[in-house]
Scaffold this motif. Structure first.
Motif, PDB file in Angstrom:
ATOM      1  N   HIS A   1       0.827  -1.195   0.000  1.00 54.65           N
ATOM      2  CA  HIS A   1       0.000   0.000   0.000  1.00 54.65           C
ATOM      3  C   HIS A   1       0.872   1.260   0.000  1.00 54.65           C
ATOM      4  N   ARG A   2       1.995   1.199   0.710  1.00 57.14           N
ATOM      5  CA  ARG A   2       2.880   2.365   0.760  1.00 57.14           C
ATOM      6  C   ARG A   2       3.459   2.654  -0.629  1.00 57.14           C
ATOM      7  N   TYR A   3       3.808   1.611  -1.364  1.00 58.13           N
ATOM      8  CA  TYR A   3       4.309   1.798  -2.723  1.00 58.13           C
ATOM      9  C   TYR A   3       3.230   2.412  -3.609  1.00 58.13           C
ATOM     10  N   ARG A   4       2.012   1.908  -3.489  1.00 58.53           N
ATOM     11  CA  ARG A   4       0.912   2.464  -4.278  1.00 58.53           C
ATOM     12  C   ARG A   4       0.686   3.929  -3.920  1.00 58.53           C
ATOM     13  N   ALA A   5       0.755   4.240  -2.626  1.00 60.63           N
ATOM     14  CA  ALA A   5       0.567   5.630  -2.195  1.00 60.63           C
ATOM     15  C   ALA A   5       1.649   6.528  -2.779  1.00 60.63           C
ATOM     16  N   ASN A   6       2.890   6.022  -2.828  1.00 61.60           N
ATOM     17  CA  ASN A   6       3.979   6.822  -3.381  1.00 61.60           C
ATOM     18  C   ASN A   6       3.749   7.118  -4.858  1.00 61.60           C
ATOM     19  N   MET A   7       3.270   6.129  -5.597  1.00 65.69           N
ATOM     20  CA  MET A   7       2.974   6.346  -7.013  1.00 65.69           C
ATOM     21  C   MET A   7       1.849   7.367  -7.187  1.00 65.69           C
ATOM     22  N   GLU A   8       0.850   7.284  -6.315  1.00 68.66           N
ATOM     23  CA  GLU A   8      -0.253   8.239  -6.391  1.00 68.66           C
ATOM     24  C   GLU A   8       0.175   9.634  -5.943  1.00 68.66           C
ATOM     25  N   ASP A   9       1.110   9.700  -4.987  1.00 66.58           N
ATOM     26  CA  ASP A   9       1.648  11.002  -4.583  1.00 66.58           C
ATOM     27  C   ASP A   9       2.323  11.693  -5.769  1.00 66.58           C
ATOM     28  N   ARG A  10       3.075  10.924  -6.533  1.00 65.38           N
ATOM     29  CA  ARG A  10       3.736  11.484  -7.720  1.00 65.38           C
ATOM     30  C   ARG A  10       2.697  12.010  -8.709  1.00 65.38           C
ATOM     31  N   ARG A  11       1.645  11.233  -8.882  1.00 64.38           N
ATOM     32  CA  ARG A  11       0.586  11.655  -9.795  1.00 64.38           C
ATOM     33  C   ARG A  11      -0.092  12.938  -9.312  1.00 64.38           C
ATOM     34  N   ALA A  12      -0.201  13.096  -7.989  1.00 65.42           N
ATOM     35  CA  ALA A  12      -0.821  14.306  -7.437  1.00 65.42           C
ATOM     36  C   ALA A  12      -0.061  15.568  -7.866  1.00 65.42           C
ATOM     37  N   TRP A  13       1.263  15.504  -7.838  1.00 69.72           N
ATOM     38  CA  TRP A  13       2.080  16.638  -8.283  1.00 69.72           C
ATOM     39  C   TRP A  13       1.911  16.863  -9.784  1.00 69.72           C
ATOM     40  N   GLU A  14       1.897  15.776 -10.541  1.00 66.17           N
ATOM     41  CA  GLU A  14       1.783  15.893 -11.994  1.00 66.17           C
ATOM     42  C   GLU A  14       0.438  16.495 -12.404  1.00 66.17           C
ATOM     43  N   LEU A  15      -0.643  16.028 -11.784  1.00 58.22           N
ATOM     44  CA  LEU A  15      -1.967  16.533 -12.125  1.00 58.22           C
ATOM     45  C   LEU A  15      -2.092  18.035 -11.880  1.00 58.22           C
ATOM     46  N   ASN A  16      -1.401  18.502 -10.859  1.00 56.91           N
ATOM     47  CA  ASN A  16      -1.472  19.919 -10.507  1.00 56.91           C
ATOM     48  C   ASN A  16      -0.380  20.744 -11.189  1.00 56.91           C
ATOM     49  N   GLN A  17       0.351  20.078 -12.085  1.00 56.74           N
ATOM     50  CA  GLN A  17       1.419  20.740 -12.844  1.00 56.74           C
ATOM     51  C   GLN A  17       2.417  21.423 -11.900  1.00 56.74           C
ATOM     52  N   LEU A  18       2.781  20.670 -10.867  1.00 57.74           N
ATOM     53  CA  LEU A  18       3.738  21.143  -9.876  1.00 57.74           C
ATOM     54  C   LEU A  18       5.004  20.306  -9.973  1.00 57.74           C
ATOM     55  N   GLN A  19       6.125  20.887  -9.594  1.00 55.31           N
ATOM     56  CA  GLN A  19       7.402  20.194  -9.675  1.00 55.31           C
ATOM     57  C   GLN A  19       7.987  19.997  -8.288  1.00 55.31           C
ATOM     58  N   PRO A  20       8.003  18.765  -7.773  1.00 56.25           N
ATOM     59  CA  PRO A  20       8.636  18.528  -6.474  1.00 56.25           C
ATOM     60  C   PRO A  20      10.149  18.498  -6.620  1.00 56.25           C
ATOM     61  N   LYS A  21      10.847  18.532  -5.487  1.00 55.15           N
ATOM     62  CA  LYS A  21      12.286  18.289  -5.498  1.00 55.15           C
ATOM     63  C   LYS A  21      12.519  16.790  -5.732  1.00 55.15           C
ATOM     64  N   TRP A  22      13.741  16.434  -6.066  1.00 58.00           N
ATOM     65  CA  TRP A  22      14.018  15.025  -6.331  1.00 58.00           C
ATOM     66  C   TRP A  22      13.795  14.161  -5.094  1.00 58.00           C
ATOM     67  N   TYR A  23      13.916  14.782  -3.907  1.00 55.01           N
ATOM     68  CA  TYR A  23      13.803  14.036  -2.657  1.00 55.01           C
ATOM     69  C   TYR A  23      12.415  14.123  -2.017  1.00 55.01           C
ATOM     70  N   THR A  24      11.521  14.960  -2.550  1.00 52.38           N
ATOM     71  CA  THR A  24      10.244  15.229  -1.893  1.00 52.38           C
ATOM     72  C   THR A  24       9.465  13.960  -1.581  1.00 52.38           C
ATOM     73  N   LEU A  25       9.270  13.121  -2.560  1.00 51.05           N
ATOM     74  CA  LEU A  25       8.406  11.959  -2.391  1.00 51.05           C
ATOM     75  C   LEU A  25       9.089  10.801  -1.678  1.00 51.05           C
ATOM     76  N   TRP A  26      10.421  10.900  -1.501  1.00 48.84           N
ATOM     77  CA  TRP A  26      11.127   9.954  -0.630  1.00 48.84           C
ATOM     78  C   TRP A  26      11.024  10.401   0.822  1.00 48.84           C
ATOM     79  N   MET A  27      11.048  11.712   1.030  1.00 50.70           N
ATOM     80  CA  MET A  27      10.987  12.239   2.389  1.00 50.70           C
ATOM     81  C   MET A  27       9.622  12.027   3.036  1.00 50.70           C
ATOM     82  N   LYS A  28       8.583  11.995   2.230  1.00 52.29           N
ATOM     83  CA  LYS A  28       7.228  11.868   2.785  1.00 52.29           C
ATOM     84  C   LYS A  28       7.070  10.607   3.630  1.00 52.29           C
ATOM     85  N   PRO A  29       7.363   9.405   3.121  1.00 57.43           N
ATOM     86  CA  PRO A  29       7.242   8.225   3.990  1.00 57.43           C
ATOM     87  C   PRO A  29       8.319   8.149   5.058  1.00 57.43           C
ATOM     88  N   LEU A  30       9.545   8.630   4.751  1.00 55.74           N
ATOM     89  CA  LEU A  30      10.620   8.565   5.729  1.00 55.74           C
ATOM     90  C   LEU A  30      10.329   9.413   6.960  1.00 55.74           C
TER      91      LEU A  30
END
Length: 247
Positions: free
Chosen positions: A210-239
């Motif tokens: 489920h955590r892996y699925r959430a990470n993939m969906e988190d990435r999609r959330a940024w893409e849908l909103n045409q936002l650019q995270p840092k390279w580490y943003t979506l790794w830092m969220k679960p950590l």
């Protein structure tokens, strides 16, 4: 100020009474409580009926949790909207009063606080504490987000910026808050106290799968909103959740 609380339920007879009672026990008088049930097969609907007109509820099939939440939003008439899971509860009778006071005193669009997780078999055993901290918009780039279930949003924001996207399975709450608070820069205020007690587990935390699925969906959330995270943003969220655990 009227506060609407929305609960989504499905086969929740073991826990939903505690959830409902914690909302009805609030000392803040102007609360609208809506339960959106997904056509439960157990005794959930009987429990809902037992509360009479103290709650509003519907029970019908839905297309998932975010579709159900949108049904609740459609019924909501409050100035502010919050959500509570059908196996979670408000930790004391002053929560909604403190939320209303914070909105009135600060004039913010969003108010959030802390969240505690308990052992699902022992209400007294806290296993994780989510201390949200003061709001800094740049923290979104560091993987930060407020706990969805301790987050209250003015209903006018949903009218202006939209409801939950229903084809997410576990990160629809993250997408909504990212869209409203980071993309559209809604103002936010923090209450440094526990606003929600949640049983450990859930759609996005139950397993690494489920955590892996959430990470993939988190990435999609940024893409849908045409936002650019840092390279580490979506790794830092679960950590960042590691520091919340009790050892």
């Amino acid at each position: 100020m009227k506060i609407t609380i929305i609960t989504v339920s499905f086969n929740s007879e073991a826990t939903i009474k505690q959830t409902i009672d914690s909302v009805l026990a609030q000392d803040y008088p102007n609360v609208e409580y809506i339960v959106v049930d997904g056509a439960s097969k157990d005794g959930t609907v009987d429990i809902l009926k037992s509360y009479g007109d103290r709650i509003k509820y519907i029970s019908e099939k839905d297309k998932g949790i975010y579709d159900a939440l949108n049904k609740g939003l459609k019924l909501a008439t409050g100035d502010v909207v919050g959500t509570i899971g059908s196996d979670d509860f408000l930790p004391n009778s002053s929560v909604l009063g403190h939320v209303a006071e914070a909105f009135i005193q600060t004039g913010k669009d969003v108010i959030y606080g802390d969240l505690q997780y308990i052992n699902p078999d022992n209400d007294e055993k806290i296993v994780r504490y989510w201390s949200s901290g003061e709001y800094k918009v740049e923290n979104w780039l560091k993987g930060w987000m407020p706990p969805h279930l301790s987050c209250y949003i003015k209903r006018e924001a949903f009218v202006k910026y939209g409801n939950y996207i229903t084809d997410f399975t576990c990160s629809g709450d993250y997408e909504l808050m990212l869209r409203m608070m980071y993309k559209h820069r809604l103002s936010a205020g923090y209450i440094p106290e526990v606003l929600m007690t949640m049983r450990n587990g859930g759609t996005s935390t139950a397993s690494w799968k489920h955590r892996y699925r959430a990470n993939m969906e988190d990435r999609r959330a940024w893409e849908l909103n045409q936002l650019q995270p840092k390279w580490y943003t979506l790794w830092m969220k679960p950590l960042s959740k590691i520091s919340q655990l009790f050892t």
